[in-house]
Design an enzyme around this catalytic site. Structure first.
Site, short mmCIF file in Angstrom:
data_model
loop_
_atom_site.label_atom_id
_atom_site.label_comp_id
_atom_site.label_asym_id
_atom_site.label_seq_id
_atom_site.Cartn_x
_atom_site.Cartn_y
_atom_site.Cartn_z
N HIS A 113 0.81 -1.22 0.00
CA HIS A 113 0.00 0.00 0.00
C HIS A 113 0.84 1.27 0.00
O HIS A 113 0.30 2.37 -0.15
CB HIS A 113 -0.96 0.01 1.19
CG HIS A 113 -2.31 0.58 0.84
ND1 HIS A 113 -3.45 0.33 1.57
CD2 HIS A 113 -2.70 1.39 -0.18
CE1 HIS A 113 -4.48 0.96 1.01
NE2 HIS A 113 -4.05 1.62 -0.03
N ASP A 136 -9.55 -0.64 3.91
CA ASP A 136 -8.37 -1.26 4.51
C ASP A 136 -8.74 -1.84 5.86
O ASP A 136 -9.65 -1.35 6.53
CB ASP A 136 -7.28 -0.19 4.69
CG ASP A 136 -5.88 -0.76 4.73
OD1 ASP A 136 -5.63 -1.66 5.56
OD2 ASP A 136 -5.03 -0.29 3.96
N HIS A 138 -6.47 -1.69 8.18
CA HIS A 138 -5.61 -0.91 9.05
C HIS A 138 -5.78 0.59 8.83
O HIS A 138 -6.28 1.02 7.79
CB HIS A 138 -4.14 -1.31 8.81
CG HIS A 138 -3.90 -2.78 8.92
ND1 HIS A 138 -4.06 -3.63 7.83
CD2 HIS A 138 -3.55 -3.56 9.97
CE1 HIS A 138 -3.79 -4.88 8.22
NE2 HIS A 138 -3.49 -4.86 9.52
N ASP A 140 -3.29 2.86 8.54
CA ASP A 140 -2.27 3.36 7.59
C ASP A 140 -1.92 4.82 7.84
O ASP A 140 -1.58 5.56 6.92
CB ASP A 140 -2.73 3.16 6.15
CG ASP A 140 -2.67 1.71 5.72
OD1 ASP A 140 -2.24 0.87 6.52
OD2 ASP A 140 -3.06 1.40 4.58
N HIS A 153 4.27 0.81 4.40
CA HIS A 153 2.91 0.47 3.98
C HIS A 153 1.89 0.75 5.08
O HIS A 153 0.68 0.76 4.82
CB HIS A 153 2.81 -0.98 3.47
CG HIS A 153 2.68 -2.03 4.53
ND1 HIS A 153 2.06 -3.24 4.28
CD2 HIS A 153 3.12 -2.10 5.81
CE1 HIS A 153 2.11 -3.99 5.38
NE2 HIS A 153 2.74 -3.32 6.31
N ASP A 242 -7.28 -2.07 -0.39
CA ASP A 242 -6.36 -3.06 0.16
C ASP A 242 -7.15 -4.35 0.38
O ASP A 242 -8.17 -4.34 1.09
CB ASP A 242 -5.79 -2.54 1.48
CG ASP A 242 -4.67 -3.41 2.03
OD1 ASP A 242 -4.71 -4.64 1.85
OD2 ASP A 242 -3.77 -2.85 2.67
N ASP A 244 -6.61 -6.72 2.22
CA ASP A 244 -6.71 -7.21 3.59
C ASP A 244 -7.93 -6.66 4.32
O ASP A 244 -8.23 -7.07 5.45
CB ASP A 244 -5.42 -6.96 4.38
CG ASP A 244 -5.17 -5.50 4.76
OD1 ASP A 244 -6.11 -4.69 4.75
OD2 ASP A 244 -4.00 -5.17 5.08
N GLU A 287 -1.73 -5.17 -2.03
CA GLU A 287 -1.46 -6.15 -0.98
C GLU A 287 -1.90 -7.57 -1.31
O GLU A 287 -2.01 -8.41 -0.41
CB GLU A 287 -2.05 -5.70 0.37
CG GLU A 287 -1.50 -4.38 0.90
CD GLU A 287 -0.08 -4.46 1.47
OE1 GLU A 287 0.48 -5.58 1.52
OE2 GLU A 287 0.45 -3.40 1.86
#
Length: 323
Positions: A113, A136, A138, A140, A153, A242, A244, A287
């Site tokens: 990312h 995402d 997360h 980030d 990332h 992303d 994930d 990712e």
């Protein structure tokens, strides 16, 4: 589907096989595997003209060496490979900016990312009022002071919002335009570092975590997210996706898996609802790590379900509908 901010159905692809933003080998292979699995034909079947496919040259970067996974601190900061990633993201930004200035849809294939610093940073140079939907698991939003790992990332939004300016990283001086709180919405978040959380709150980022997805449903979340971004009228939108963010049951081939993520349909609805605005001008898909997730035959390399979902998400964002 007539787009509001694009001249026609022209689309450019940027291959960004960058892995230095994290520590697992394999994520750099995703752009090539997505193309090998028929991405262009899927896009063209929707009426888009794939005009140009560019690739960021990574041959001289350190991940070609076994030492790639060693930390490279600069000025005593907890940040890995800032010079290499700054230069690579600058190249991505130049391509992204030119594509946006030509009013073509810009699809950037990561890599990790960190590539969004370049793709969105370049898009902001051409479209300063850009609205960004960041999907995402997360936040980030880490900085060298808040990051447990120093992996970039986990820091792209601190670059894109201007927080990283105070660290005077010369390799990122090309970043000129930055996001404001009314230009950014995060969706699907379920893993935030403690100090990162405080930084996000102080900046005023709009976050729709998985709790909000559970409470309002993905339809309600997207209505609220688009209301925030489009409150002052139409603006071009950018989707940074992303994989994930999706529950690992559906998308196992990624390096930072977190349980309790988006379902298959929730993941698609995000892309579909943004496509319906006819304001989407660019997208990142990041990712995917094709080397991971082969725990059963359904996830094997030649038929990787995460790669398949990635292609499907791109087509949903480009206007593919169920009916």
């Amino acid at each position: 589907m007539k787009q509001k901010f694009l001249v026609d159905q022209t689309l450019n692809i940027i291959q960004a096989p960058i892995a230095l933003g994290q520590t697992l080998l394999g994520v750099d292979e995703a752009p090539g595997i997505l193309l090998k699995n028929g991405l262009v034909s899927h896009i063209e079947s929707l009426g888009w003209n794939v005009a140009k496919i560019s690739e960021v040259d990574v041959r001289d970067l350190k991940w070609n060496s076994p030492h790639a996974l060693l930390p490279a601190h600069q000025q005593g900061l907890n940040i890995k490979f800032p010079i290499e990633l700054g230069e690579s993201c600058s190249e991505i930004a130049e391509i992204s900016k030119a594509s946006q200035e030509a009013k073509a849809f810009t699809l950037t294939l990561g890599g990790d990312h960190s590539i969004a610093i370049g793709s969105i940073g370049g898009a902001l140079l051409a479209r300063p009022n850009l609205g960004v939907i960041w999907v995402d698991a997360h936040g980030d939003f880490n900085t060298p002071e808040t990051s447990p790992s120093g992996n970039i990332h986990g820091m792209p939004l601190s670059f894109l919002t201007g927080f990283m300016k105070k660290y005077s990283l010369s390799s990122f001086e090309w970043l000129k335009n930055f996001l404001l709180p009314n230009q950014l919405v995060l969706i699907g978040i379920r893993s935030i570092d403690p100090e990162e959380r405080e930084l996000m709150k102080s900046w005023g980022v709009h976050v729709f975590s998985m709790t909000e997805v559970d409470r309002y449903g993905i339809g309600g979340v997207m209505d609220r997210a688009l209301e925030i971004l489009l409150k002052d009228g139409d603006r071009p939108l950018y989707l940074s996706y992303d994989v994930d963010s999706i529950d690992p049951h559906f998308a196992p081939s990624t390096g930072t898996r977190v349980r309790g993520g988006l379902s298959y349909r929730e993941a698609h609805y995000i892309a579909e609802s943004i496509a319906e605005t006819k304001a989407l001008v660019g997208m990142d898909l990041v990712e995917i790590n094709p080397r991971l997730g082969y725990v059963d035959p359904a996830h094997r390399e030649e038929k990787n379900i995460t790669v398949e979902i990635g292609i499907e998400l791109i087509t949903s964002a480009l206007g593919k509908k169920i009916y």
